[in-house]
Design a protein around this motif. Structure first.
Motif, PDB file in Angstrom:
ATOM      1  N   ARG A 135      10.509   1.505  -2.912  1.00  0.00           N
ATOM      2  CA  ARG A 135      10.464   0.068  -2.639  1.00  0.00           C
ATOM      3  C   ARG A 135      11.700  -0.360  -1.862  1.00  0.00           C
ATOM      4  O   ARG A 135      12.806   0.101  -2.140  1.00  0.00           O
ATOM      5  CB  ARG A 135      10.404  -0.738  -3.944  1.00  0.00           C
ATOM      6  CG  ARG A 135       9.161  -0.517  -4.775  1.00  0.00           C
ATOM      7  CD  ARG A 135       7.987  -1.254  -4.213  1.00  0.00           C
ATOM      8  NE  ARG A 135       6.787  -1.005  -5.008  1.00  0.00           N
ATOM      9  CZ  ARG A 135       5.620  -1.569  -4.783  1.00  0.00           C
ATOM     10  NH1 ARG A 135       5.507  -2.421  -3.780  1.00  0.00           N
ATOM     11  NH2 ARG A 135       4.566  -1.288  -5.524  1.00  0.00           N
ATOM     12  N   GLU A 138       8.715  -4.163  -0.434  1.00  0.00           N
ATOM     13  CA  GLU A 138       7.693  -3.509   0.370  1.00  0.00           C
ATOM     14  C   GLU A 138       7.650  -2.023   0.007  1.00  0.00           C
ATOM     15  O   GLU A 138       8.688  -1.395  -0.212  1.00  0.00           O
ATOM     16  CB  GLU A 138       7.994  -3.662   1.868  1.00  0.00           C
ATOM     17  CG  GLU A 138       7.789  -5.058   2.380  1.00  0.00           C
ATOM     18  CD  GLU A 138       8.094  -5.151   3.875  1.00  0.00           C
ATOM     19  OE1 GLU A 138       8.305  -4.090   4.492  1.00  0.00           O
ATOM     20  OE2 GLU A 138       8.137  -6.283   4.399  1.00  0.00           O
ATOM     21  N   GLN A 163       0.631 -12.003   4.291  1.00  0.00           N
ATOM     22  CA  GLN A 163       1.576 -11.125   3.597  1.00  0.00           C
ATOM     23  C   GLN A 163       1.670 -11.461   2.112  1.00  0.00           C
ATOM     24  O   GLN A 163       1.827 -10.564   1.285  1.00  0.00           O
ATOM     25  CB  GLN A 163       2.960 -11.189   4.245  1.00  0.00           C
ATOM     26  CG  GLN A 163       3.927 -10.165   3.669  1.00  0.00           C
ATOM     27  CD  GLN A 163       5.076  -9.877   4.599  1.00  0.00           C
ATOM     28  OE1 GLN A 163       5.100 -10.310   5.734  1.00  0.00           O
ATOM     29  NE2 GLN A 163       6.036  -9.114   4.123  1.00  0.00           N
ATOM     30  N   THR A 214      -0.480  -9.314  -1.046  1.00  0.00           N
ATOM     31  CA  THR A 214      -0.912  -9.216   0.350  1.00  0.00           C
ATOM     32  C   THR A 214      -2.435  -9.182   0.434  1.00  0.00           C
ATOM     33  O   THR A 214      -3.108  -8.586  -0.425  1.00  0.00           O
ATOM     34  CB  THR A 214      -0.331  -7.949   1.002  1.00  0.00           C
ATOM     35  OG1 THR A 214       1.092  -8.015   0.930  1.00  0.00           O
ATOM     36  CG2 THR A 214      -0.749  -7.836   2.461  1.00  0.00           C
ATOM     37  N   ASP A 237       0.857  -4.879  -3.756  1.00  0.00           N
ATOM     38  CA  ASP A 237       2.100  -4.669  -3.023  1.00  0.00           C
ATOM     39  C   ASP A 237       2.267  -5.718  -1.932  1.00  0.00           C
ATOM     40  O   ASP A 237       1.292  -6.221  -1.358  1.00  0.00           O
ATOM     41  CB  ASP A 237       2.100  -3.281  -2.377  1.00  0.00           C
ATOM     42  CG  ASP A 237       2.014  -2.175  -3.411  1.00  0.00           C
ATOM     43  OD1 ASP A 237       2.631  -2.329  -4.473  1.00  0.00           O
ATOM     44  OD2 ASP A 237       1.311  -1.177  -3.142  1.00  0.00           O
ATOM     45  N   LEU A 238       3.520  -6.011  -1.631  1.00  0.00           N
ATOM     46  CA  LEU A 238       3.828  -6.812  -0.450  1.00  0.00           C
ATOM     47  C   LEU A 238       3.863  -5.867   0.743  1.00  0.00           C
ATOM     48  O   LEU A 238       4.682  -4.953   0.792  1.00  0.00           O
ATOM     49  CB  LEU A 238       5.186  -7.507  -0.614  1.00  0.00           C
ATOM     50  CG  LEU A 238       5.203  -8.750  -1.514  1.00  0.00           C
ATOM     51  CD1 LEU A 238       6.635  -9.189  -1.770  1.00  0.00           C
ATOM     52  CD2 LEU A 238       4.404  -9.877  -0.858  1.00  0.00           C
ATOM     53  N   GLN A 239       2.989  -6.079   1.676  1.00  0.00           N
ATOM     54  CA  GLN A 239       2.867  -5.154   2.802  1.00  0.00           C
ATOM     55  C   GLN A 239       3.015  -5.910   4.111  1.00  0.00           C
ATOM     56  O   GLN A 239       2.400  -6.969   4.300  1.00  0.00           O
ATOM     57  CB  GLN A 239       1.513  -4.433   2.776  1.00  0.00           C
ATOM     58  CG  GLN A 239       1.294  -3.606   1.518  1.00  0.00           C
ATOM     59  CD  GLN A 239       0.079  -2.701   1.635  1.00  0.00           C
ATOM     60  OE1 GLN A 239      -0.223  -2.217   2.728  1.00  0.00           O
ATOM     61  NE2 GLN A 239      -0.589  -2.463   0.519  1.00  0.00           N
ATOM     62  N   PRO A 240       3.824  -5.372   5.033  1.00  0.00           N
ATOM     63  CA  PRO A 240       3.972  -6.028   6.335  1.00  0.00           C
ATOM     64  C   PRO A 240       2.674  -5.931   7.139  1.00  0.00           C
ATOM     65  O   PRO A 240       1.848  -5.047   6.899  1.00  0.00           O
ATOM     66  CB  PRO A 240       5.098  -5.235   7.007  1.00  0.00           C
ATOM     67  CG  PRO A 240       5.037  -3.887   6.357  1.00  0.00           C
ATOM     68  CD  PRO A 240       4.617  -4.127   4.940  1.00  0.00           C
TER      69      PRO A 240
END
Length: 633
Positions: free
Chosen positions: A76, A81, A222, A243, A265-268
């Motif tokens: 992480r 992320e 996001q 996300t 998850d926080l994903q770009p």
């Protein structure tokens, strides 16, 4: 040392044996978004998600003082992320055992993982669309496949109808989107979120499904909890979802529905992923439109079913993936499958393996719009028999898309069997004729031409097996025939290898000619080679069969007359002094030797070794000088 650490392009950490970070390089700070101050004296678990995987593995390798190579670990960043890192770890020795430091070198392989996930997803979706029979069967599989292959946690289908399949023309502002399908991973607890979702509706432009519906483009968010979707942001956050992305199921200007996916998850933003799912949306729309067309086609052709059912020809209709839509009674009776079995079969499952590749190519050509004339194929019946069909196939198109191929066939199995029997009899006749006569003679003979030739230059070999008659009294007839057959079969193979012609064999005597037919300049050389090979063959035969046979060979080169006589028995023979002299060379030869005339000697003396024997008396010719062929130079 600090300069080396700084220059390393991969992320580098040094921890003590308890896992606390002692040193990091700039690449590590940049990759994970922490400053050096934020990392020093912190546990390595600050950045590692799979702590239960990496730490025990490191301790095990440290115990054995082994390096750990390319262990893939989920990590992480400071912003949470997710990153997939390939770590290589090694122990830095210390004087005091148990206080060693550990060196981590990590390479970010997240992009590679994403490429692999996208590839596997595209393949899985293509396979699902090719194998599924109905829209309701395909949608749950696609939601599950996208989530599992890409590592997302929940997927939804939104549509303005009771289920996807009814298109809405243009930018309809009156559409009301409802969720009609959900798939979720077992690792999340989303009961409350699902319950709210089933009760929620969106209009175009509202919420993630509504925005995708009106934009007709894939969309990435996001963090859904901060995006202003008042209806589902809070339950999404409570379920741990962050996300989200979605894409339209779009065929040209017609939109059929929207698929939305969530991740914990926080994903770009992943532009490549959005581009891929846009293509997947188009594939799904084409599948749906094709299924609609197939259903309409089946319904419209119901009125022709009675006519087809009573036809004597074999009639079949299959869709674009090869699954049966219809076969008539004659087809079922010929192949033995029931209607229930046929509806679960693919046409390529019962095409004979030898014809499958060719039939696949023809099938794809027909689907692409090409017109193909009469085709042949072999099918495997239910009881394992092979039947051969011949007929025509064509393709039905709806709005430019292939929806079904139709074929009308005749069973030609019996006709092919008859043709094969005729061909086999012809081949047997040809083979029998070639066993009796040389190929160059059998062809004009079949054309009813007279076969008489005066050949100016040939070489004739006579051979006699010595010792065979003496052993005849102590053997049975079957033993004698088997021995003689073994020897003459070997001689026949040598004749064929040297491109010569066997004229006849009488008892234990053997006659071969070189130079007709066909004509050749090196006939004497070929005969000499065969004579030497016959000596070797007899020696080998004696060793293998515990016999004591010898061979006596005579050779002469000159002119002969060749002709076919007795057309009832088809006998090909040679006449003239050349034949008689060659026979005398054998009869008056030396056991185990090859005796040749001066004519033959002159043709071969530059290529073979000879020993002069002297003169012998030949009836009607007087004394003739002869030589013994020893071997090849």
């Amino acid at each position: 040392m600090d300069q080396v650490i700084t220059a390393i392009a991969d992320a580098l950490f040094i921890t003590n044996n308890l896992g606390k970070i002692k040193k990091v390089n700039r690449a590590a700070q940049k990759l994970f978004g922490f400053s050096e101050k934020e990392l020093i004296n912190q546990p390595i678990s600050l950045i590692i998600d799979d702590e239960q995987v990496l730490i025990p593995a490191i301790h095990q390798h440290c115990f054995f003082h082994k390096n750990l190579e390319n262990l893939e670990v989920a990590c992480r960043t400071k912003t949470r992320e997710k990153r997939l890192i390939a770590f290589s770890c090694s122990v830095i020795p210390k004087k005091i055992k148990g206080l060693e430091d550990i060196l981590y070198i990590g390479r970010d392989i997240t992009a590679r993982q994403h490429r692999e996930q996208r590839t596997s997803t595209q393949y899985a979706i293509t396979r699902i669309l090719s194998e599924s029979q109905t829209v309701k069967q395909v949608i749950p599989q696609i939601l599950q496949s996208i989530c599992q292959n890409l590592g997302w946690d929940l997927g939804e289908l939104w549509t303005p109808s009771q289920y996807i399949g009814t298109s809405v023309q243009g930018h309809s502002l009156n559409a009301v989107l409802r969720c009609v399908e959900i798939w979720s991973s077992r690792v999340i607890s989303a009961r409350e979120f699902k319950a709210i979702t089933w009760q929620t509706t969106y209009t175009p432009g509202i919420g993630l499904p509504g925005r995708i519906w009106i934009r007709r483009l894939p969309l990435w968010i996001q963090d859904i909890t901060e995006n202003g979707d008042n209806r589902r942001s809070q339950p999404a956050g409570e379920a741990g979802l962050h996300t989200a992305f979605g894409f339209p199921i779009l065929d040209d200007s017609e939109i059929l529905g929207v698929m939305v996916f969530f991740s914990r998850d926080l994903q770009p933003k992943d532009k490549d992923l959005l581009q891929m799912v846009g293509s997947i949306g188009s594939q799904i729309a084409q599948f749906i439109k094709r299924k609609q067309a197939e259903d309409a086609l089946v319904e419209s052709e119901e009125r022709y079913r009675d006519l087809f059912e009573n036809a004597n020809d074999l009639i079949q209709c299959v869709n674009g993936s090869g699954h049966f839509l219809y076969v008539n009674r004659a087809w079922r009776e010929a192949l033995g499958y029931s209607e229930a079995e046929i509806m679960n079969m693919n046409v390529f499952d019962i095409i004979h393996p030898e014809f499958k590749q060719d039939c696949l190519q023809r099938f794809y050509r027909v689907l692409s719009g090409e017109k193909i004339g009469q085709v042949k194929a072999a099918f495997v019946t239910k009881d394992g028999q092979t039947i051969f069909l011949e007929g025509n196939i064509n393709c039905k198109f709806v709005e430019g898309h292939p929806v079904a191929t139709r074929g009308i066939f005749r069973n030609i199995t019996q006709r092919l069997a008859t043709e094969e029997a005729v061909r086999h009899r012809q081949e047997e006749t040809e083979h029998l004729l070639l066993n009796i006569l040389p190929a160059a003679i059998s062809k004009p003979l079949k054309e009813a031409a007279n076969i008489v030739e005066d050949v100016a230059d040939v070489t004739i070999l006579f051979a006699d097996i010595i010792g065979f008659s003496e052993n005849a009294a102590s053997m049975s007839a079957i033993q004698l025939v088997n021995l003689l057959n073994s020897i003459f079969s070997t001689f026949d193979r040598l004749t064929e290898q040297n491109s010569l012609q066997r004229i006849k064999n009488i008892g234990d005597a053997y006659m071969v000619v070189g130079g007709l037919p066909p004509r050749r300049r090196d006939h004497a050389q070929a005969i000499a080679q065969m004579a030497l090979q016959m000596q070797t063959a007899i020696a080998l035969f004696n060793t293998q069969n515990n016999q004591n046979f010898s061979i006596r060979i005579g050779i002469h080169t000159d002119t002969v007359i060749a002709a076919v006589i007795d057309f009832k028995k088809l006998t090909y023979n040679l006449w003239g002094d050349t034949v008689n002299i060659a026979n005398c060379m054998e009869l008056q030869g030396i056991v185990g030797k090859i005796q040749v005339t001066e004519n033959t000697y002159k043709s071969l003396c530059n290529e073979f070794l000879f020993e002069k024997r002297g003169e012998i008396e030949v009836q009607g010719k007087g004394k003739i000088t002869t030589y013994l062929l020893i071997g090849q130079i």
